[in-house]
Design a protein around this motif. Structure first.
Motif, short mmCIF file in Angstrom:
data_model
loop_
_atom_site.label_atom_id
_atom_site.label_comp_id
_atom_site.label_asym_id
_atom_site.label_seq_id
_atom_site.Cartn_x
_atom_site.Cartn_y
_atom_site.Cartn_z
N ILE A 162 39.99 30.29 43.54
CA ILE A 162 40.71 30.50 44.80
C ILE A 162 41.50 31.80 44.76
N SER A 163 42.10 32.10 43.61
CA SER A 163 42.89 33.33 43.51
C SER A 163 42.02 34.58 43.64
N GLN A 164 40.74 34.47 43.32
CA GLN A 164 39.85 35.61 43.39
C GLN A 164 39.21 35.77 44.78
N GLN A 165 39.36 34.75 45.63
CA GLN A 165 38.78 34.81 46.96
C GLN A 165 39.72 35.55 47.91
N LYS A 188 42.33 23.89 37.14
CA LYS A 188 42.63 25.26 36.72
C LYS A 188 41.51 26.22 37.12
N ARG A 189 40.25 25.77 36.91
CA ARG A 189 39.11 26.58 37.27
C ARG A 189 39.10 26.85 38.78
N GLU A 190 39.40 25.80 39.55
CA GLU A 190 39.46 25.94 41.00
C GLU A 190 40.53 26.95 41.41
N LEU A 191 41.70 26.86 40.79
CA LEU A 191 42.78 27.80 41.11
C LEU A 191 42.38 29.24 40.84
#
Length: 185
Positions: free
Chosen positions: A102-105, A96-99
């Motif tokens: 990634i969504s903020q990149q 979840k943290r990774e997602l």
């Protein structure tokens, strides 16, 4: 002669009947107003618990309602988590943290993306000329951690495993000092 519903018996004109009806209605409204004036102080609703005891305050009742809802919610969450272990929960949180990251990149990754480069550097591959160096470095780091642990606890430890670095397991446990480097699992 007056009948049960306060009307006069016998033949009446419509105007007489209408006047009698209005007077009856006024009397009923007057008695209703008197009764409501007498009970005006007791407008508050009385709440009771399961055993029939009065609850002194509405907030107490609301607290009980919310605690019951919380119990139901906790029970549902516990039933959902029963079949899952700590590792799965940790993996899910990490995912979840990774997602979120990634969504903020930005949408496209470039060649000089630092996170991508770091993930490539950390990965150990067969055939890498530096693989032996990194394994030795990891082994020394683990031995230093154990040495530091034993110095803080003042407990004598068994000898450490000295052979080739084993394949990592999910708990990060090093093999015993008698292991012959044959994976039988």
């Amino acid at each position: 002669e007056i009948i049960m519903d306060k009307h006069r018996a016998g033949i009446q004109s419509s105007s007489e009947f209408g006047e009698a009806e209005k007077s009856i209605k006024r009397k009923r409204e007057k008695t209703a107003a008197e009764v409501s004036a007498m009970t005006a102080g007791n407008d508050e609703t009385i709440y009771r618990d399961r055993r029939g005891k009065k609850l002194d305050m509405l907030s107490e009742f609301m607290r009980q309602q919310s605690s019951e809802e919380n119990k139901k919610l906790k029970l549902e969450q516990a039933q959902f988590e029963w079949g899952r272990g700590a590792v799965q929960k940790k993996d899910e949180e990490e995912f979840k943290r990774e997602l979120i990251e990634i969504s903020q990149q930005p949408f496209a990754r470039t060649i000089d993306d630092p996170k991508l480069e770091l993930s490539r550097k950390v990965e150990l591959r067969d055939g890498d000329p530096m693989l032996a160096f990194f394994r030795k470095k990891e082994k020394l780091k683990y031995a230093a951690e154990l040495k530091m642990e034993s110095s803080t606890t003042n407990i004598s430890r068994k000898p450490l495993y000295e052979g080739p670095l084993p394949t990592p397991n999910r708990f990060g446990i090093m093999p015993g000092y008698r292991w012959d480097a044959v994976n039988r699992g």
